[in-house]
Design a protein around this motif. Structure first.
Motif, PDB file in Angstrom:
ATOM      1  N   SER A 160     -13.829  -0.678   3.272  1.00 32.77           N
ATOM      2  CA  SER A 160     -12.813  -1.550   3.857  1.00 32.77           C
ATOM      3  C   SER A 160     -13.114  -1.748   5.339  1.00 32.77           C
ATOM      4  O   SER A 160     -13.849  -0.972   5.954  1.00 32.77           O
ATOM      5  CB  SER A 160     -11.409  -0.987   3.643  1.00 32.77           C
ATOM      6  N   CYS A 161     -12.557  -2.803   5.888  1.00 30.84           N
ATOM      7  CA  CYS A 161     -12.882  -3.209   7.250  1.00 30.84           C
ATOM      8  C   CYS A 161     -12.561  -2.094   8.249  1.00 30.84           C
ATOM      9  O   CYS A 161     -11.449  -1.568   8.257  1.00 30.84           O
ATOM     10  CB  CYS A 161     -12.078  -4.465   7.579  1.00 30.84           C
ATOM     11  N   PRO A 162     -13.511  -1.716   9.077  1.00 27.31           N
ATOM     12  CA  PRO A 162     -13.263  -0.631  10.035  1.00 27.31           C
ATOM     13  C   PRO A 162     -12.199  -0.978  11.078  1.00 27.31           C
ATOM     14  O   PRO A 162     -11.585  -0.078  11.641  1.00 27.31           O
ATOM     15  CB  PRO A 162     -14.624  -0.410  10.709  1.00 27.31           C
ATOM     16  N   PHE A 163     -11.954  -2.265  11.285  1.00 26.61           N
ATOM     17  CA  PHE A 163     -10.921  -2.637  12.257  1.00 26.61           C
ATOM     18  C   PHE A 163      -9.533  -2.641  11.633  1.00 26.61           C
ATOM     19  O   PHE A 163      -8.605  -2.024  12.150  1.00 26.61           O
ATOM     20  CB  PHE A 163     -11.227  -4.010  12.876  1.00 26.61           C
ATOM     21  N   CYS A 164      -9.375  -3.325  10.515  1.00 29.56           N
ATOM     22  CA  CYS A 164      -8.017  -3.527   9.992  1.00 29.56           C
ATOM     23  C   CYS A 164      -7.800  -2.958   8.605  1.00 29.56           C
ATOM     24  O   CYS A 164      -6.681  -2.983   8.092  1.00 29.56           O
ATOM     25  CB  CYS A 164      -7.674  -5.023  10.002  1.00 29.56           C
ATOM     26  N   GLY A 165      -8.853  -2.475   7.962  1.00 28.66           N
ATOM     27  CA  GLY A 165      -8.686  -1.905   6.627  1.00 28.66           C
ATOM     28  C   GLY A 165      -8.683  -2.926   5.499  1.00 28.66           C
ATOM     29  O   GLY A 165      -8.463  -2.576   4.349  1.00 28.66           O
ATOM     30  N   GLY A 166      -8.941  -4.191   5.846  1.00 28.99           N
ATOM     31  CA  GLY A 166      -8.937  -5.247   4.822  1.00 28.99           C
ATOM     32  C   GLY A 166     -10.098  -5.122   3.846  1.00 28.99           C
ATOM     33  O   GLY A 166     -11.085  -4.431   4.095  1.00 28.99           O
ATOM     34  N   LYS A 167      -9.945  -5.821   2.727  1.00 20.95           N
ATOM     35  CA  LYS A 167     -11.011  -5.819   1.720  1.00 20.95           C
ATOM     36  C   LYS A 167     -12.091  -6.823   2.091  1.00 20.95           C
ATOM     37  O   LYS A 167     -11.825  -7.781   2.820  1.00 20.95           O
ATOM     38  CB  LYS A 167     -10.431  -6.215   0.365  1.00 20.95           C
ATOM     39  N   ILE A 181     -17.746  -9.484   5.160  1.00 24.46           N
ATOM     40  CA  ILE A 181     -16.757 -10.179   6.004  1.00 24.46           C
ATOM     41  C   ILE A 181     -15.364  -9.823   5.507  1.00 24.46           C
ATOM     42  O   ILE A 181     -15.074  -9.908   4.311  1.00 24.46           O
ATOM     43  CB  ILE A 181     -16.948 -11.710   5.963  1.00 24.46           C
ATOM     44  N   CYS A 182     -14.526  -9.437   6.444  1.00 21.28           N
ATOM     45  CA  CYS A 182     -13.180  -8.978   6.111  1.00 21.28           C
ATOM     46  C   CYS A 182     -12.281 -10.159   5.725  1.00 21.28           C
ATOM     47  O   CYS A 182     -12.223 -11.169   6.421  1.00 21.28           O
ATOM     48  CB  CYS A 182     -12.589  -8.239   7.298  1.00 21.28           C
ATOM     49  N   ALA A 183     -11.551  -9.991   4.624  1.00 21.23           N
ATOM     50  CA  ALA A 183     -10.650 -11.037   4.141  1.00 21.23           C
ATOM     51  C   ALA A 183      -9.401 -11.164   5.011  1.00 21.23           C
ATOM     52  O   ALA A 183      -8.700 -12.161   4.936  1.00 21.23           O
ATOM     53  CB  ALA A 183     -10.238 -10.740   2.700  1.00 21.23           C
ATOM     54  N   THR A 184      -9.124 -10.163   5.831  1.00 20.08           N
ATOM     55  CA  THR A 184      -7.908 -10.206   6.643  1.00 20.08           C
ATOM     56  C   THR A 184      -8.182 -10.654   8.075  1.00 20.08           C
ATOM     57  O   THR A 184      -7.483 -11.520   8.598  1.00 20.08           O
ATOM     58  CB  THR A 184      -7.213  -8.828   6.646  1.00 20.08           C
ATOM     59  N   CYS A 185      -9.201 -10.071   8.723  1.00 24.15           N
ATOM     60  CA  CYS A 185      -9.419 -10.395  10.142  1.00 24.15           C
ATOM     61  C   CYS A 185     -10.707 -11.183  10.368  1.00 24.15           C
ATOM     62  O   CYS A 185     -11.012 -11.540  11.504  1.00 24.15           O
ATOM     63  CB  CYS A 185      -9.409  -9.117  10.991  1.00 24.15           C
ATOM     64  N   LEU A 186     -11.473 -11.433   9.318  1.00 24.06           N
ATOM     65  CA  LEU A 186     -12.687 -12.247   9.378  1.00 24.06           C
ATOM     66  C   LEU A 186     -13.803 -11.625  10.205  1.00 24.06           C
ATOM     67  O   LEU A 186     -14.779 -12.300  10.527  1.00 24.06           O
ATOM     68  CB  LEU A 186     -12.377 -13.663   9.902  1.00 24.06           C
ATOM     69  N   SER A 187     -13.664 -10.368  10.562  1.00 22.31           N
ATOM     70  CA  SER A 187     -14.777  -9.719  11.268  1.00 22.31           C
ATOM     71  C   SER A 187     -15.793  -9.218  10.238  1.00 22.31           C
ATOM     72  O   SER A 187     -15.534  -9.232   9.034  1.00 22.31           O
ATOM     73  CB  SER A 187     -14.264  -8.578  12.142  1.00 22.31           C
ATOM     74  N   THR A 188     -16.932  -8.802  10.713  1.00 21.44           N
ATOM     75  CA  THR A 188     -17.978  -8.356   9.791  1.00 21.44           C
ATOM     76  C   THR A 188     -18.326  -6.901  10.052  1.00 21.44           C
ATOM     77  O   THR A 188     -18.183  -6.415  11.166  1.00 21.44           O
ATOM     78  CB  THR A 188     -19.267  -9.193   9.947  1.00 21.44           C
TER      79      THR A 188
HETATM   80 ZN   LIG Z   1     -10.543  -6.667   9.059  1.00 26.78          ZN
END
Ligand SMILES: [Zn+2]
Ligand SMILES: [Zn+2]
Length: 268
Positions: free
Chosen positions: A149-156, A177-184
């Motif tokens: 999961s995304c290290p910034f926001c925990g998104g999938k 690529i994070c589905a919540t914050c769009l970071s990679t």
């Molecule tokens: Zn994220």
């Protein structure tokens, strides 16, 4: 961290790619035409919250809502005008209720994201992205944790992509690529992004000649899949957009019993 003008470019890149593919493609034309409008609305939301004088997001959704909700009509109007029928009707019903109509949904989504919650997901992507860039931390979320999961926001993860990197080319060339914050974030190359399966015999990759630079990355242990966009084959692809473009691959995966880790914003 990218600076603000980089990020405006980023939205424009996605929009340009969606417009281009919408003109070319036959099967996904309508999906891309909608996604392109959606990206424009998301960019507008992003620019509005970013440029707001004297305000930075706190990362606490309830605290940030008074500012966020003012931008909601941008998204609702776009979906009403350009969305598929069911979403357009939903947007039309939400509009007169005013900007606060989605408060509860936004709060719930923030705490526990779901890929079938179209409006919160579409609306909070630019917010989460601006959180990241402005140096705030997402609060009140229960991230799944771990490398999947995304290290910034925990998104999938929404999509994976391959690119060549000069340094540590051995393992560091697959990103999610994070589905919540769009970071990679970087991810090991031969691992299921859903369950962590590592045995190559359990991991399958499927191509169609129609989409040479996109593949299905499927796992036979958890029966989930994600799509991977290969930028070493097509450098100007935009993973989130090319993921939508290659919609027929989703149908194929579904027919073969695989479930997508995270549905995209066009619901596939
Ligand atoms: Zn994220
Ligand atoms: Zn798996």
């Amino acid at each position: 961290m990218k600076n603000a003008s980089d990020m405006s470019d980023w939205w424009d890149t996605q929009i340009g790619r969606a417009d281009k593919l919408a003109m070319q493609s036959s099967g996904s034309r309508e999906l891309l035409a909608f996604y392109s409008q959606l990206l424009r609305a998301q960019k507008q939301v992003y620019e509005l919250i970013r440029s707001r004088q004297g305000w930075l997001p706190s990362g606490d959704i309830e605290q940030d809502l008074p500012v966020l909700r003012e931008q909601l009509p941008v998204l609702l109007n776009t979906v009403e005008a350009h969305g598929p029928e069911a979403l357009a009707i939903a947007a039309r019903e939400l509009l007169p209720a005013g900007a606060a109509s989605l408060d509860e949904d936004l709060i719930n989504y923030w705490r526990s994201p779901s890929d079938i919650e179209f409006f919160p997901k579409a609306f909070l992507q630019p917010y989460a992205r601006w959180l990241l860039e402005s140096g705030a931390k997402p609060l009140g979320r229960e991230p799944a944790g771990g490398e999947r999961s995304c290290p910034f926001c925990g998104g999938k993860p929404q999509v994976s992509f391959l690119q060549s990197k000069e340094s540590n080319a051995e393992s560091g060339n697959r990103d999610l690529i994070c589905a919540t914050c769009l970071s990679t974030w970087e991810f090991r190359r031969v691992v299921c992004a859903n369950c962590g399966e590592e045995r190559p015999a359990k991991l399958g990759y499927f191509h169609s000649p129609e989409f040479d630079h996109v593949r299905i990355e499927a796992c036979d242990s958890c029966k989930h899949y994600i799509k991977g966009v290969d930028l070493t084959r097509l450098g100007f692809a935009a993973p989130l957009v090319d993921e939508v473009y290659s919609a027929p691959l989703d149908l194929w995966a579904r027919e073969h019993g695989y479930t997508k880790i995270e549905l995209n914003l066009v619901g596939l």
